[in-house]
Design a protein around this motif. Sequence first.
Motif, PDB file in Angstrom:
ATOM      1  N   GLY A 123       0.840  -1.187   0.000  1.00  0.00           N
ATOM      2  CA  GLY A 123       0.000   0.000   0.000  1.00  0.00           C
ATOM      3  C   GLY A 123       0.875   1.237   0.000  1.00  0.00           C
ATOM      4  O   GLY A 123       2.106   1.140   0.084  1.00  0.00           O
ATOM      5  N   PRO A 124       0.284   2.427  -0.078  1.00  0.00           N
ATOM      6  CA  PRO A 124       1.076   3.660  -0.147  1.00  0.00           C
ATOM      7  C   PRO A 124       1.913   3.917   1.120  1.00  0.00           C
ATOM      8  O   PRO A 124       2.964   4.559   1.033  1.00  0.00           O
ATOM      9  CB  PRO A 124       0.024   4.750  -0.348  1.00  0.00           C
ATOM     10  CG  PRO A 124      -1.283   4.130   0.005  1.00  0.00           C
ATOM     11  CD  PRO A 124      -1.160   2.676  -0.246  1.00  0.00           C
ATOM     12  N   ASP A 125       1.438   3.418   2.279  1.00  0.00           N
ATOM     13  CA  ASP A 125       2.180   3.670   3.516  1.00  0.00           C
ATOM     14  C   ASP A 125       3.392   2.753   3.684  1.00  0.00           C
ATOM     15  O   ASP A 125       4.177   2.917   4.614  1.00  0.00           O
ATOM     16  CB  ASP A 125       1.261   3.504   4.732  1.00  0.00           C
ATOM     17  CG  ASP A 125       0.350   4.725   4.892  1.00  0.00           C
ATOM     18  OD1 ASP A 125       0.547   5.690   4.129  1.00  0.00           O
ATOM     19  OD2 ASP A 125      -0.522   4.698   5.771  1.00  0.00           O
ATOM     20  N   TYR A 126       3.497   1.778   2.803  1.00  0.00           N
ATOM     21  CA  TYR A 126       4.610   0.823   2.865  1.00  0.00           C
ATOM     22  C   TYR A 126       5.956   1.557   2.927  1.00  0.00           C
ATOM     23  O   TYR A 126       6.843   1.218   3.713  1.00  0.00           O
ATOM     24  CB  TYR A 126       4.564  -0.065   1.620  1.00  0.00           C
ATOM     25  CG  TYR A 126       5.324  -1.362   1.738  1.00  0.00           C
ATOM     26  CD1 TYR A 126       4.690  -2.515   2.197  1.00  0.00           C
ATOM     27  CD2 TYR A 126       6.662  -1.456   1.362  1.00  0.00           C
ATOM     28  CE1 TYR A 126       5.366  -3.715   2.281  1.00  0.00           C
ATOM     29  CE2 TYR A 126       7.353  -2.648   1.449  1.00  0.00           C
ATOM     30  CZ  TYR A 126       6.699  -3.777   1.906  1.00  0.00           C
ATOM     31  OH  TYR A 126       7.365  -4.956   1.992  1.00  0.00           O
ATOM     32  N   ARG A 138       8.388   8.105  -8.462  1.00  0.00           N
ATOM     33  CA  ARG A 138       7.479   8.241  -7.321  1.00  0.00           C
ATOM     34  C   ARG A 138       7.118   6.881  -6.772  1.00  0.00           C
ATOM     35  O   ARG A 138       7.387   5.848  -7.400  1.00  0.00           O
ATOM     36  CB  ARG A 138       6.229   9.003  -7.746  1.00  0.00           C
ATOM     37  CG  ARG A 138       5.383   8.257  -8.771  1.00  0.00           C
ATOM     38  CD  ARG A 138       4.046   8.943  -8.992  1.00  0.00           C
ATOM     39  NE  ARG A 138       3.228   8.244  -9.989  1.00  0.00           N
ATOM     40  CZ  ARG A 138       2.408   7.234  -9.681  1.00  0.00           C
ATOM     41  NH1 ARG A 138       2.296   6.809  -8.438  1.00  0.00           N
ATOM     42  NH2 ARG A 138       1.689   6.663 -10.637  1.00  0.00           N
ATOM     43  N   PHE A 139       6.465   6.873  -5.571  1.00  0.00           N
ATOM     44  CA  PHE A 139       6.045   5.612  -4.964  1.00  0.00           C
ATOM     45  C   PHE A 139       4.593   5.335  -5.338  1.00  0.00           C
ATOM     46  O   PHE A 139       3.937   6.119  -6.026  1.00  0.00           O
ATOM     47  CB  PHE A 139       6.231   5.690  -3.437  1.00  0.00           C
ATOM     48  CG  PHE A 139       6.277   4.344  -2.779  1.00  0.00           C
ATOM     49  CD1 PHE A 139       7.405   3.533  -2.901  1.00  0.00           C
ATOM     50  CD2 PHE A 139       5.196   3.864  -2.046  1.00  0.00           C
ATOM     51  CE1 PHE A 139       7.441   2.284  -2.306  1.00  0.00           C
ATOM     52  CE2 PHE A 139       5.231   2.618  -1.455  1.00  0.00           C
ATOM     53  CZ  PHE A 139       6.357   1.835  -1.580  1.00  0.00           C
ATOM     54  N   LEU A 140       4.070   4.204  -4.863  1.00  0.00           N
ATOM     55  CA  LEU A 140       2.678   3.839  -5.110  1.00  0.00           C
ATOM     56  C   LEU A 140       1.756   4.796  -4.349  1.00  0.00           C
ATOM     57  O   LEU A 140       2.084   5.223  -3.244  1.00  0.00           O
ATOM     58  CB  LEU A 140       2.420   2.405  -4.632  1.00  0.00           C
ATOM     59  CG  LEU A 140       3.391   1.340  -5.134  1.00  0.00           C
ATOM     60  CD1 LEU A 140       3.223   0.057  -4.333  1.00  0.00           C
ATOM     61  CD2 LEU A 140       3.197   1.089  -6.615  1.00  0.00           C
ATOM     62  N   THR A 141       0.619   5.125  -4.931  1.00  0.00           N
ATOM     63  CA  THR A 141      -0.346   6.009  -4.256  1.00  0.00           C
ATOM     64  C   THR A 141      -1.616   5.234  -3.950  1.00  0.00           C
ATOM     65  O   THR A 141      -1.822   4.115  -4.444  1.00  0.00           O
ATOM     66  CB  THR A 141      -0.710   7.204  -5.150  1.00  0.00           C
ATOM     67  OG1 THR A 141      -1.305   6.691  -6.353  1.00  0.00           O
ATOM     68  CG2 THR A 141       0.522   8.030  -5.488  1.00  0.00           C
ATOM     69  N   GLN A 142      -2.502   5.852  -3.163  1.00  0.00           N
ATOM     70  CA  GLN A 142      -3.794   5.239  -2.851  1.00  0.00           C
ATOM     71  C   GLN A 142      -4.596   5.055  -4.147  1.00  0.00           C
ATOM     72  O   GLN A 142      -5.287   4.063  -4.337  1.00  0.00           O
ATOM     73  CB  GLN A 142      -4.564   6.123  -1.850  1.00  0.00           C
ATOM     74  CG  GLN A 142      -5.808   5.479  -1.266  1.00  0.00           C
ATOM     75  CD  GLN A 142      -5.503   4.170  -0.552  1.00  0.00           C
ATOM     76  OE1 GLN A 142      -4.583   4.113   0.258  1.00  0.00           O
ATOM     77  NE2 GLN A 142      -6.252   3.112  -0.862  1.00  0.00           N
ATOM     78  N   GLN A 143      -4.436   6.020  -5.029  1.00  0.00           N
ATOM     79  CA  GLN A 143      -5.112   5.971  -6.328  1.00  0.00           C
ATOM     80  C   GLN A 143      -4.696   4.717  -7.101  1.00  0.00           C
ATOM     81  O   GLN A 143      -5.536   4.000  -7.641  1.00  0.00           O
ATOM     82  CB  GLN A 143      -4.745   7.239  -7.120  1.00  0.00           C
ATOM     83  CG  GLN A 143      -5.239   7.283  -8.550  1.00  0.00           C
ATOM     84  CD  GLN A 143      -6.761   7.546  -8.616  1.00  0.00           C
ATOM     85  OE1 GLN A 143      -7.417   7.724  -7.576  1.00  0.00           O
ATOM     86  NE2 GLN A 143      -7.314   7.553  -9.825  1.00  0.00           N
ATOM     87  N   ASP A 144      -3.358   4.425  -7.102  1.00  0.00           N
ATOM     88  CA  ASP A 144      -2.855   3.221  -7.777  1.00  0.00           C
ATOM     89  C   ASP A 144      -3.515   1.974  -7.209  1.00  0.00           C
ATOM     90  O   ASP A 144      -3.893   1.056  -7.930  1.00  0.00           O
ATOM     91  CB  ASP A 144      -1.337   3.090  -7.592  1.00  0.00           C
ATOM     92  CG  ASP A 144      -0.562   4.190  -8.293  1.00  0.00           C
ATOM     93  OD1 ASP A 144      -1.053   4.683  -9.322  1.00  0.00           O
ATOM     94  OD2 ASP A 144       0.530   4.546  -7.801  1.00  0.00           O
ATOM     95  N   VAL A 145      -3.653   1.971  -5.853  1.00  0.00           N
ATOM     96  CA  VAL A 145      -4.241   0.807  -5.192  1.00  0.00           C
ATOM     97  C   VAL A 145      -5.706   0.682  -5.596  1.00  0.00           C
ATOM     98  O   VAL A 145      -6.184  -0.410  -5.927  1.00  0.00           O
ATOM     99  CB  VAL A 145      -4.097   0.932  -3.652  1.00  0.00           C
ATOM    100  CG1 VAL A 145      -4.884  -0.157  -2.956  1.00  0.00           C
ATOM    101  CG2 VAL A 145      -2.635   0.888  -3.253  1.00  0.00           C
ATOM    102  N   ASN A 146      -6.423   1.821  -5.565  1.00  0.00           N
ATOM    103  CA  ASN A 146      -7.857   1.798  -5.836  1.00  0.00           C
ATOM    104  C   ASN A 146      -8.166   1.286  -7.237  1.00  0.00           C
ATOM    105  O   ASN A 146      -9.096   0.513  -7.421  1.00  0.00           O
ATOM    106  CB  ASN A 146      -8.444   3.203  -5.677  1.00  0.00           C
ATOM    107  CG  ASN A 146      -8.404   3.647  -4.215  1.00  0.00           C
ATOM    108  OD1 ASN A 146      -8.194   2.821  -3.331  1.00  0.00           O
ATOM    109  ND2 ASN A 146      -8.587   4.936  -3.979  1.00  0.00           N
ATOM    110  N   ILE A 147      -7.374   1.712  -8.218  1.00  0.00           N
ATOM    111  CA  ILE A 147      -7.708   1.325  -9.595  1.00  0.00           C
ATOM    112  C   ILE A 147      -6.903   0.114 -10.059  1.00  0.00           C
ATOM    113  O   ILE A 147      -6.921  -0.249 -11.225  1.00  0.00           O
ATOM    114  CB  ILE A 147      -7.479   2.502 -10.566  1.00  0.00           C
ATOM    115  CG1 ILE A 147      -5.986   2.895 -10.592  1.00  0.00           C
ATOM    116  CG2 ILE A 147      -8.358   3.708 -10.215  1.00  0.00           C
ATOM    117  CD1 ILE A 147      -5.636   3.816 -11.740  1.00  0.00           C
ATOM    118  N   MET A 148      -6.192  -0.543  -9.093  1.00  0.00           N
ATOM    119  CA  MET A 148      -5.344  -1.692  -9.450  1.00  0.00           C
ATOM    120  C   MET A 148      -4.447  -1.329 -10.629  1.00  0.00           C
ATOM    121  O   MET A 148      -4.378  -2.049 -11.634  1.00  0.00           O
ATOM    122  CB  MET A 148      -6.189  -2.915  -9.812  1.00  0.00           C
ATOM    123  CG  MET A 148      -6.954  -3.474  -8.642  1.00  0.00           C
ATOM    124  SD  MET A 148      -8.027  -4.768  -9.227  1.00  0.00           S
ATOM    125  CE  MET A 148      -9.587  -4.200  -8.577  1.00  0.00           C
TER     126      MET A 148
END
Lengths: 402, 244
Positions: A123-126, A138-148
């Motif tokens: 997840g983004p907090d990783y 950049r790192f992964l965002t919540q948006q990336d997680v939400n839309i896979m």
Amino acid sequence: MTALFKIALRAIMRNKLRSSLTILGIVIGVGAVIVMVSIGQGAKAFVEKQLESLGTNVLIIIPISTTHAAARGTTGTITLTAEDVFAIGKECGTVSHVSPGIRTTTQVVYGNMNWTTGVSGAGPDYQIIRNWQLENGRFLTQQDVNIMAKVCVLGRTVVNNLFGTLDPVDKWVRVKNIPFKVIGVLSAKGQSPTGQDQDDMVLMPYTTVQRKILGVTHIGYALASTITAESRFEAIEQITSLLRQRHRLRPNEENDFTVISQVEFASTVMETSRTMTILLGSIALVSLFVGGIGIMNIMLVSTTERTKEIGLRMAVGARENDILFQFLIESTVLSSIGGIVGIIFGIFTSKLVSYYGGWPSLLSSPSIAVAFLFSNMVGIFFGYYPARKASRLNPIEALRYE
Amino acid sequence: MQDIVLLKDVYKIYTMGDVKVTALNGVSLAIKKGEFVAIMGASGSGKSTLMNILGCLDSPTRGKYYLEDVEVSRFSKNELAEIRNKKLGFVFQSFNLLSRTTIVENIELPLIYSKRISKRDIDKIHQMMRILGLEGLQKHYPNQLSGGQQQRVAIARAIVNDPTILLADEPTGNLDSTTSKDVMNVLTDLNHNMGITIVLVTHETDIAGYARRVVVLKDGKVLSDTPSPSSATPVVQAPRETAS
């Protein structure tokens, strides 16, 4: 005293082969001690450094299969879900950040290059929990997680193997024939305390790994960071009771998960490396001890051979102590030469070991001083008995000795 | 003249298990400064034991030994070592030189146990070597020297500390007759010209003849103590070989 030194040196030079073999025993002993101590200290310093980088406030939650599970692997992993992780983040007061995690090993392809590596869903907090830095992108965002999102962050080793010197950001790699866009590169972190290459990894949104790569709904583990290092014990309790409640475990049922603190885990590793150091150090000490016995043996032969000389020295006025010191100096000079050569030999060997074995070594001047002092003590300790025996000779009998 | 050695009723008894061996059975002996005394006797007569006691290598079981008016018979091991170092010189049958050690270093051996060796000591050693016919052999090793030369090195070593007594235990036992005469002349010269007191142990009558007084031991007792027959002739006229 100067005269006694001269006598001792002459006696050593008189029998060069014998002296050098005796010295060799000490060289090996001291050298072994130096190598073992330097490797041990190097390993310790390395683990300590790693321990710092791990973060003292990180908890790992992993599912474990319950006792009734028919197929341990599958039954166990189902028990931990992303929802559990968010609940921990929301309800446990001592927890500041959480991230689900799921891992698999697969091949990553770029152009005609491929590399098999560990793919971690996160997840983004990783990044915050791990305290990892980005070298680029950049790192992964919540948006990336939400839309896979089909995006990934690469570790240094992966970049080196797939891209060489090219900048991978905004390039596309393929995992299981699905194209992923590279959005960032992690800074190099080196080896973990357990000796794994922490840069040999690819990070993707955990949802992407779940659905696009593995086709599962559960997660492999979760990471949580606590607000302070001290609150980790309280956090473990909070997480445990929350998960028991969410998993509807009855009081007599065992936990279907486990919460591990990174600190405790690392200290186990450290304890192991310390035990290894002690073990190896003891073996080295035994060889130094054997070297000392070699000195005693040679000194006994030498004093017996020179009985007549001892008798003569006594006749012309050598006191007991003069004879005692003469032979003590001889054995100590032998062991000190062995000590100096052994230290050089040890430094050289430990550099060689760390160079070829990829093993860290650390040489401190106190440990070298201790090794040298120790070799002197070996000379005095093992030389004392023969020297005393010589000094106690009766001059009349010694003069008559053939 | 003053007695530098005074033995009063000295006994030496060795205990070997249950057996007691009386090596010296009440020996009294006085030696004055400048004397040249030969101690004779068959083997087992106690002459070696007497030599060891005179040389402070051993202490008497009973009786008193005064060396220059100091009673040394009750001295400790370390005190005896110091006496040997300062007041006694030894010459042995088998020379007892240290191999692989130069002649000069062999001669200065007694000095290293009492002091730092000075330039003066070295000068003195060189002078002594000249007197003893050992010139030019300073840096040689004992095995490069003839038996007679080796014994003369041993004599130099024995007198380097200006001893009160020079003790020679069968000094010619390992030498042929010509070399023996040579060595005995050296000792006679030292006695006569330098006034060094010499005690010589031998079983050869002609060697004892160089001394001016002969003490004969038997069964641990003094059997006779007489002036040597040849002592009537002055020592300087004793047969002399040219130094080799």
